[in-house]
Design a protein around this motif. Structure first.
Motif, PDB file in Angstrom:
ATOM      1  N   GLU A   1       0.845  -1.263  -0.074  1.00 47.99           N
ATOM      2  CA  GLU A   1       0.046  -0.067   0.036  1.00 47.99           C
ATOM      3  C   GLU A   1       0.971   1.301   0.071  1.00 47.99           C
ATOM      4  OE1 GLU A   1      -3.278   0.069   2.896  1.00 47.99           O
ATOM      5  OE2 GLU A   1      -4.198  -1.381   1.671  1.00 47.99           O
ATOM      6  N   TYR A   2       0.453   2.280  -0.769  1.00 47.03           N
ATOM      7  CA  TYR A   2       1.177   3.480  -0.773  1.00 47.03           C
ATOM      8  C   TYR A   2       0.157   4.448  -0.711  1.00 47.03           C
ATOM      9  CZ  TYR A   2       4.398   7.018  -2.267  1.00 47.03           C
ATOM     10  OH  TYR A   2       5.301   7.969  -2.340  1.00 47.03           O
ATOM     11  N   THR A   3       0.628   5.574   0.014  1.00 44.25           N
ATOM     12  CA  THR A   3      -0.195   6.724  -0.094  1.00 44.25           C
ATOM     13  C   THR A   3       0.232   8.083  -0.454  1.00 44.25           C
ATOM     14  OG1 THR A   3      -1.114   6.027   2.352  1.00 44.25           O
ATOM     15  CG2 THR A   3      -1.550   8.390   1.852  1.00 44.25           C
ATOM     16  N   PHE A   4      -0.735   8.452  -1.655  1.00 42.19           N
ATOM     17  CA  PHE A   4      -0.272   9.637  -2.410  1.00 42.19           C
ATOM     18  C   PHE A   4      -1.125  10.974  -1.480  1.00 42.19           C
ATOM     19  CE2 PHE A   4      -0.213   6.488  -5.682  1.00 42.19           C
ATOM     20  CZ  PHE A   4       1.081   6.951  -6.316  1.00 42.19           C
ATOM     21  N   LYS A   5      -0.401  12.202  -1.434  1.00 44.43           N
ATOM     22  CA  LYS A   5      -0.986  13.085  -0.822  1.00 44.43           C
ATOM     23  C   LYS A   5      -0.959  14.171  -1.746  1.00 44.43           C
ATOM     24  CE  LYS A   5      -1.014  11.539   3.656  1.00 44.43           C
ATOM     25  NZ  LYS A   5      -1.175  12.052   5.178  1.00 44.43           N
ATOM     26  N   PHE A   6      -1.711  15.144  -2.121  1.00 43.14           N
ATOM     27  CA  PHE A   6      -1.576  16.351  -2.835  1.00 43.14           C
ATOM     28  C   PHE A   6      -2.344  17.340  -2.544  1.00 43.14           C
ATOM     29  CE2 PHE A   6      -1.877  12.464  -5.543  1.00 43.14           C
ATOM     30  CZ  PHE A   6      -0.735  12.332  -6.249  1.00 43.14           C
ATOM     31  N   ILE A   7      -1.949  18.505  -2.672  1.00 42.31           N
ATOM     32  CA  ILE A   7      -2.616  19.670  -2.542  1.00 42.31           C
ATOM     33  C   ILE A   7      -2.895  20.551  -3.947  1.00 42.31           C
ATOM     34  CG2 ILE A   7      -2.772  22.133  -1.621  1.00 42.31           C
ATOM     35  CD1 ILE A   7      -0.915  21.073   0.552  1.00 42.31           C
ATOM     36  N   VAL A   8      -3.892  20.872  -4.302  1.00 46.71           N
ATOM     37  CA  VAL A   8      -4.418  21.053  -5.661  1.00 46.71           C
ATOM     38  C   VAL A   8      -5.468  22.197  -5.648  1.00 46.71           C
ATOM     39  CG1 VAL A   8      -6.325  19.667  -5.632  1.00 46.71           C
ATOM     40  CG2 VAL A   8      -5.358  20.425  -7.802  1.00 46.71           C
ATOM     41  N   PRO A   9      -5.278  23.516  -6.384  1.00 46.43           N
ATOM     42  CA  PRO A   9      -5.971  24.455  -6.632  1.00 46.43           C
ATOM     43  C   PRO A   9      -7.483  23.815  -6.854  1.00 46.43           C
ATOM     44  CG  PRO A   9      -4.311  25.027  -7.760  1.00 46.43           C
ATOM     45  CD  PRO A   9      -4.122  23.518  -7.326  1.00 46.43           C
ATOM     46  N   SER A  10      -8.731  24.305  -6.148  1.00 46.33           N
ATOM     47  CA  SER A  10      -9.795  23.498  -6.084  1.00 46.33           C
ATOM     48  C   SER A  10     -10.487  23.699  -7.574  1.00 46.33           C
ATOM     49  CB  SER A  10     -10.885  24.490  -5.503  1.00 46.33           C
ATOM     50  OG  SER A  10     -10.499  24.283  -3.981  1.00 46.33           O
ATOM     51  N   LYS A  11     -10.060  24.684  -8.442  1.00 45.68           N
ATOM     52  CA  LYS A  11     -10.226  24.675 -10.002  1.00 45.68           C
ATOM     53  C   LYS A  11      -9.802  23.722 -10.566  1.00 45.68           C
ATOM     54  CE  LYS A  11      -6.378  27.728 -11.401  1.00 45.68           C
ATOM     55  NZ  LYS A  11      -6.083  28.699 -12.312  1.00 45.68           N
ATOM     56  N   SER A  12      -8.655  22.949 -10.368  1.00 44.27           N
ATOM     57  CA  SER A  12      -8.014  21.829 -11.023  1.00 44.27           C
ATOM     58  C   SER A  12      -8.577  20.381 -10.206  1.00 44.27           C
ATOM     59  CB  SER A  12      -6.730  21.841 -10.840  1.00 44.27           C
ATOM     60  OG  SER A  12      -6.244  23.152 -11.543  1.00 44.27           O
ATOM     61  N   LEU A  13      -9.326  20.500  -9.051  1.00 44.91           N
ATOM     62  CA  LEU A  13      -9.725  19.088  -8.457  1.00 44.91           C
ATOM     63  C   LEU A  13     -10.302  18.198  -9.479  1.00 44.91           C
ATOM     64  CD1 LEU A  13      -9.930  17.691  -5.771  1.00 44.91           C
ATOM     65  CD2 LEU A  13     -12.044  18.788  -5.468  1.00 44.91           C
ATOM     66  N   ASP A  14     -11.057  18.760 -10.551  1.00 45.83           N
ATOM     67  CA  ASP A  14     -11.654  17.602 -11.172  1.00 45.83           C
ATOM     68  C   ASP A  14     -10.825  17.000 -12.004  1.00 45.83           C
ATOM     69  OD1 ASP A  14     -14.286  17.947 -10.175  1.00 45.83           O
ATOM     70  OD2 ASP A  14     -14.624  19.607 -11.965  1.00 45.83           O
ATOM     71  N   GLU A  15      -9.652  17.594 -12.524  1.00 46.28           N
ATOM     72  CA  GLU A  15      -8.695  16.934 -13.300  1.00 46.28           C
ATOM     73  C   GLU A  15      -7.848  15.845 -12.461  1.00 46.28           C
ATOM     74  OE1 GLU A  15      -5.054  18.244 -16.037  1.00 46.28           O
ATOM     75  OE2 GLU A  15      -6.078  19.763 -14.834  1.00 46.28           O
ATOM     76  N   LEU A  16      -7.592  16.093 -11.174  1.00 47.93           N
ATOM     77  CA  LEU A  16      -6.991  15.099 -10.371  1.00 47.93           C
ATOM     78  C   LEU A  16      -7.868  14.171  -9.917  1.00 47.93           C
ATOM     79  CD1 LEU A  16      -4.658  14.004  -8.717  1.00 47.93           C
ATOM     80  CD2 LEU A  16      -5.610  15.539  -6.572  1.00 47.93           C
ATOM     81  N   LYS A  17      -9.326  14.238  -9.794  1.00 47.16           N
ATOM     82  CA  LYS A  17     -10.196  13.274  -9.638  1.00 47.16           C
ATOM     83  C   LYS A  17     -10.315  12.052 -10.766  1.00 47.16           C
ATOM     84  CE  LYS A  17     -14.038  14.347  -7.123  1.00 47.16           C
ATOM     85  NZ  LYS A  17     -15.340  15.186  -6.898  1.00 47.16           N
ATOM     86  N   SER A  18     -10.173  12.798 -11.897  1.00 49.19           N
ATOM     87  CA  SER A  18     -10.277  11.998 -12.996  1.00 49.19           C
ATOM     88  C   SER A  18      -9.044  11.032 -13.018  1.00 49.19           C
ATOM     89  CB  SER A  18     -10.315  12.685 -14.583  1.00 49.19           C
ATOM     90  OG  SER A  18      -9.237  13.378 -14.828  1.00 49.19           O
TER      91      SER A  18
ATOM     92  N   THR B   1      -7.619  22.266  -2.120  1.00 56.17           N
ATOM     93  CA  THR B   1      -8.063  21.224  -1.616  1.00 56.17           C
ATOM     94  C   THR B   1      -7.116  20.300  -1.676  1.00 56.17           C
ATOM     95  OG1 THR B   1     -10.124  21.299  -2.828  1.00 56.17           O
ATOM     96  CG2 THR B   1      -9.637  19.036  -2.069  1.00 56.17           C
ATOM     97  N   SER B   2      -7.056  19.347  -0.549  1.00 55.87           N
ATOM     98  CA  SER B   2      -5.978  18.434   0.081  1.00 55.87           C
ATOM     99  C   SER B   2      -6.560  17.119  -0.420  1.00 55.87           C
ATOM    100  CB  SER B   2      -5.504  18.808   1.522  1.00 55.87           C
ATOM    101  OG  SER B   2      -6.349  18.081   2.394  1.00 55.87           O
ATOM    102  N   VAL B   3      -5.872  16.215  -1.041  1.00 54.63           N
ATOM    103  CA  VAL B   3      -6.425  14.783  -1.276  1.00 54.63           C
ATOM    104  C   VAL B   3      -5.246  13.824  -1.083  1.00 54.63           C
ATOM    105  CG1 VAL B   3      -7.086  13.253  -3.268  1.00 54.63           C
ATOM    106  CG2 VAL B   3      -7.359  15.834  -3.344  1.00 54.63           C
ATOM    107  N   THR B   4      -6.094  12.710  -0.204  1.00 54.05           N
ATOM    108  CA  THR B   4      -5.150  11.698   0.026  1.00 54.05           C
ATOM    109  C   THR B   4      -5.857  10.484  -0.551  1.00 54.05           C
ATOM    110  OG1 THR B   4      -4.411  12.685   2.200  1.00 54.05           O
ATOM    111  CG2 THR B   4      -4.101  10.424   2.054  1.00 54.05           C
ATOM    112  N   ALA B   5      -4.783   9.858  -1.350  1.00 55.30           N
ATOM    113  CA  ALA B   5      -5.243   8.532  -1.595  1.00 55.30           C
ATOM    114  C   ALA B   5      -4.455   7.350  -1.261  1.00 55.30           C
ATOM    115  CB  ALA B   5      -5.253   8.546  -3.179  1.00 55.30           C
ATOM    116  N   THR B   6      -4.921   6.105  -0.897  1.00 47.15           N
ATOM    117  CA  THR B   6      -4.138   4.882  -0.769  1.00 47.15           C
ATOM    118  C   THR B   6      -4.336   3.978  -1.954  1.00 47.15           C
ATOM    119  OG1 THR B   6      -4.071   5.537   1.620  1.00 47.15           O
ATOM    120  CG2 THR B   6      -3.352   3.216   0.821  1.00 47.15           C
ATOM    121  N   VAL B   7      -3.505   3.240  -2.224  1.00 48.63           N
ATOM    122  CA  VAL B   7      -3.467   2.371  -3.584  1.00 48.63           C
ATOM    123  C   VAL B   7      -2.584   1.244  -3.104  1.00 48.63           C
ATOM    124  CG1 VAL B   7      -3.905   4.288  -5.348  1.00 48.63           C
ATOM    125  CG2 VAL B   7      -1.661   3.426  -4.955  1.00 48.63           C
TER     126      VAL B   7
END
Length: 86
Positions: free
Chosen positions: A21-38, A56-62
């Motif tokens: 398992e690896y955890t990614f953490k990002f901070i993204v301008p809210s206007k670019s959030l949809d691009e990260l979500k895709s 928006t801060s985003v944390t994802a574990t894969v």
């Protein structure tokens, strides 16, 4: 591959046993959030808006099969305007 990427790959190889398992953490301008979500489509993640709502801060574990998966993911994420990888 430049030296900083090679160094990061070596660190990943030394500190992880694959798959893991690896955890990614990002901070993204809210206007670019949809691009990260895709990019995160199908990956469970959490989001938290900044106090002002500009970021928006985003944390994802894969579950990653190898260091190349992680490096490729970071390279794709790096194309998103204003994104900061932590």
């Amino acid at each position: 591959m430049d030296e900083s990427i090679n160094k990061f790959k070596r660190v990943l190889e030394e500190h992880h046993e694959w798959p893991c398992e690896y955890t990614f953490k990002f901070i993204v301008p809210s206007k670019s959030l949809d691009e990260l979500k895709s990019l995160l489509e199908g990956i469970v993640h959490s989001e938290k808006d900044s106090k002002t709502g500009k970021y928006t801060s985003v944390t994802a574990t894969v579950t990653a099969d190898c260091s190349d998966f992680i490096l490729n993911f970071y390279q794709k994420a790096a194309t998103i305007e204003g994104l900061i990888s932590l």
